[in-house]
Write an enzyme that holds these catalytic residues in place. Structure first.
Site, PDB file in Angstrom:
ATOM      1  N   HIS A   1      -4.174  -5.228 -12.424  1.00 18.87           N
ATOM      2  CA  HIS A   1      -4.215  -4.221 -11.350  1.00 18.87           C
ATOM      3  C   HIS A   1      -2.826  -3.673 -11.042  1.00 18.87           C
ATOM      4  O   HIS A   1      -2.668  -2.854 -10.146  1.00 18.87           O
ATOM      5  CB  HIS A   1      -4.838  -4.812 -10.090  1.00 18.87           C
ATOM      6  CG  HIS A   1      -3.920  -5.646  -9.238  1.00 18.87           C
ATOM      7  ND1 HIS A   1      -3.131  -6.662  -9.735  1.00 18.87           N
ATOM      8  CD2 HIS A   1      -3.672  -5.612  -7.903  1.00 18.87           C
ATOM      9  CE1 HIS A   1      -2.453  -7.214  -8.743  1.00 18.87           C
ATOM     10  NE2 HIS A   1      -2.757  -6.593  -7.621  1.00 18.87           N
ATOM     11  N   GLY A   2      -1.820  -4.114 -11.790  1.00 18.95           N
ATOM     12  CA  GLY A   2      -0.465  -3.639 -11.555  1.00 18.95           C
ATOM     13  C   GLY A   2       0.509  -4.423 -12.412  1.00 18.95           C
ATOM     14  O   GLY A   2       0.140  -4.989 -13.445  1.00 18.95           O
ATOM     15  N   ALA A   3       1.759  -4.460 -11.958  1.00 21.49           N
ATOM     16  CA  ALA A   3       2.787  -5.185 -12.704  1.00 21.49           C
ATOM     17  C   ALA A   3       2.800  -6.664 -12.348  1.00 21.49           C
ATOM     18  O   ALA A   3       3.011  -7.521 -13.206  1.00 21.49           O
ATOM     19  CB  ALA A   3       4.156  -4.569 -12.426  1.00 21.49           C
TER      20      ALA A   3
ATOM     21  N   MET B   1       7.425   0.721  -7.134  1.00 25.53           N
ATOM     22  CA  MET B   1       7.762   2.032  -6.588  1.00 25.53           C
ATOM     23  C   MET B   1       8.899   2.722  -7.351  1.00 25.53           C
ATOM     24  O   MET B   1       9.230   3.865  -7.040  1.00 25.53           O
ATOM     25  CB  MET B   1       8.098   1.930  -5.097  1.00 25.53           C
ATOM     26  CG  MET B   1       9.332   1.117  -4.761  1.00 25.53           C
ATOM     27  SD  MET B   1       9.504   0.813  -2.981  1.00 25.53           S
ATOM     28  CE  MET B   1       9.820   2.459  -2.346  1.00 25.53           C
TER      29      MET B   1
ATOM     30  N   HIS C   1       0.847  -1.193   0.000  1.00 23.46           N
ATOM     31  CA  HIS C   1       0.000   0.000   0.000  1.00 23.46           C
ATOM     32  C   HIS C   1       0.888   1.251   0.000  1.00 23.46           C
ATOM     33  O   HIS C   1       1.928   1.283   0.655  1.00 23.46           O
ATOM     34  CB  HIS C   1      -0.926  -0.005   1.210  1.00 23.46           C
ATOM     35  CG  HIS C   1      -1.946  -1.102   1.150  1.00 23.46           C
ATOM     36  ND1 HIS C   1      -2.695  -1.485   2.232  1.00 23.46           N
ATOM     37  CD2 HIS C   1      -2.336  -1.909   0.124  1.00 23.46           C
ATOM     38  CE1 HIS C   1      -3.513  -2.466   1.882  1.00 23.46           C
ATOM     39  NE2 HIS C   1      -3.299  -2.743   0.608  1.00 23.46           N
ATOM     40  N   PHE C   2       0.468   2.264  -0.738  1.00 21.73           N
ATOM     41  CA  PHE C   2       1.338   3.432  -0.912  1.00 21.73           C
ATOM     42  C   PHE C   2       0.543   4.686  -1.234  1.00 21.73           C
ATOM     43  O   PHE C   2      -0.626   4.628  -1.612  1.00 21.73           O
ATOM     44  CB  PHE C   2       2.355   3.180  -2.032  1.00 21.73           C
ATOM     45  CG  PHE C   2       1.732   2.986  -3.398  1.00 21.73           C
ATOM     46  CD1 PHE C   2       1.296   4.077  -4.154  1.00 21.73           C
ATOM     47  CD2 PHE C   2       1.586   1.717  -3.939  1.00 21.73           C
ATOM     48  CE1 PHE C   2       0.716   3.899  -5.403  1.00 21.73           C
ATOM     49  CE2 PHE C   2       1.003   1.528  -5.193  1.00 21.73           C
ATOM     50  CZ  PHE C   2       0.566   2.630  -5.927  1.00 21.73           C
TER      51      PHE C   2
END
EC number: 6.5.1.8
Length: 408
Positions: A337-339, A316, A168-169
């Site tokens: 939903h992302g990499a 990140m 989470h970020f």
């Protein structure tokens, strides 16, 4: 055809994974899920796929007449929020550490370790905007805790508007024209974890006599028409609302923090629907596909209906994307939903050092210590390859690069 077809003894698996690695354990996990008799048509797999706890990350699981709680998991409603601001790169302070500190002060994050009674990841005195959002949740919370008193003893109200830990970020990013964006990633926090854990265990207890006949105990399910099925759906819907409001509250507080540091108006008048996006990527809901009403569980996947905006973050140290859905029905109108990870957190911590982390994130104002090595960019797939594999699912609207990153 842009997907690989994996045949099983029951439903097939369609995988948008051309050019990206998929570990053997993840393939087997997908095959196990596809064996369930209530899978509708096929399972769709996104290019960020990897082995997950309970079910495969990056999978879209359509079902008729049943829901698998472990497929939704414990981070119910986890997702993304992004806001395009009125600022440009030239407006940012030279010392980005000040900006990062302001965000870290504005949003509780992390977890308390040792014997300290103070939970640094929760509010001591929640601000007014958290109170307002809790008011939207209170009726559902009353139902939940009256029927299941165990949820009274959870982090709930004081976790609303907080970040959490792990991947989470909160990030400050720039797009191709150097416009400043705020992007954040979080879910339903402690209460969502408690709901997910309880109902996963309950499904396994309810199926105790037949549990060993399943390909995996994680595939224990509730049948539609039963009390626990209805209660689970209601509890999950509440946790998903909590997650969405949690991100909204954080975004409001980050905007306020930026304004205090920069003495400028951050949020511009909203003229386009996509200028603020809030989307889940760990959730279940009823949807219409192929002319039938079904339950769609997206485990690390985003809804990508035609014209619908979504967020696909990299790691990140890598770029992220604001996308628009193409409404590909074969994927149940979904995208990644992302990499997606290429190695476990444990392996990343063994393989990489703090020096590696410093080099990989040299262009980002962020933590560069041993506790975040598991989030090093090299632990994730190549985001460009992931995007290429789903070119028939979404189109890229903005490409973002982060300059500040706050981790729990």
């Amino acid at each position: 055809m842009n997907y690989e077809l994996l045949t099983t003894e029951n439903a097939p698996v369609k995988m948008w994974t051309k050019g990206v690695p998929v570990e053997a354990d993840a393939r087997q996990q997908l095959i196990n899920t596809a064996k369930m008799p209530f899978i509708f048509k096929h399972i769709a797999v996104m290019p960020d796929v990897h082995l997950g706890k309970g079910s495969t990350i990056g999978s879209v699981i359509p079902t008729k007449g049943a829901i698998i709680p472990a497929a939704v998991g414990v981070d119910i409603g986890c997702g993304m929020n992004a806001l395009r601001t009125a600022l440009t790169a030239a407006d940012l302070p030279e010392n980005l550490a000040e900006l990062r500190q302001a965000i870290e002060t504005a949003v509780p994050h992390g977890r308390t370790t040792g014997r300290c009674k103070r939970d640094k990841g929760a509010w001591e005195n929640p601000p007014v905007n958290v109170d307002a959002k809790w008011a939207e949740l209170e009726a559902g919370y009353q139902w939940l805790t009256q029927k299941y008193p165990r949820f009274l003893n959870t982090n709930n109200y004081k976790h609303l508007g907080t970040l959490g830990t792990g991947n989470h970020f909160i990030e400050i990013c720039l797009d191709e024209s150097d416009q400043v964006w705020i992007m954040l990633h979080s879910g339903s926090r402690g209460i969502g974890n408690a709901i997910g854990t309880y109902f996963i265990d309950l499904a396994q207890k309810e199926m105790q006599e037949t549990l060993e006949t399943l390909p995996s105990r994680d595939l224990a399910y509730f049948m539609e028409g039963t009390e626990y099925f209805d209660d689970y759906l209601k509890a999950v819907a509440w946790a998903q609302l909590f997650a969405s409001l949690n991100r909204d509250a954080m975004m409001e507080n980050v905007v306020t923090a930026l304004q205090s540091v920069m003495q400028k108006t951050v949020k511009q008048p909203q003229t386009l629907a996509m200028e603020e996006i809030n989307c889940h990527h760990n959730y279940v809901q009823k949807e219409l596909h192929f002319g039938e009403e079904i339950y769609v569980t997206r485990k690390g996947a985003v809804s990508a209906r035609a014209g619908q905006y979504g967020i696909i973050p990299g790691s990140m140290g890598a770029k992220s994307f604001i996308v628009r859905g193409l409404g590909n029905e074969e994927s149940f109108c979904s995208c990644s939903h992302g990499a997606g990870r290429v190695m476990s957190r444990t392996k990343a911590k063994k393989l990489f050092s703090v020096e590696d982390q410093i080099r990989a994130t040299a262009h980002v104002e962020c933590r560069k210590d041993a506790e975040v090595i598991d989030e090093i960019p090299m632990a994730y797939k190549d985001i460009d390859a992931v995007m290429a594999a789903q070119s028939d699912l979404v189109e890229v609207i903005y490409t973002l690069r982060q300059v500040v990153c706050v981790k729990g």
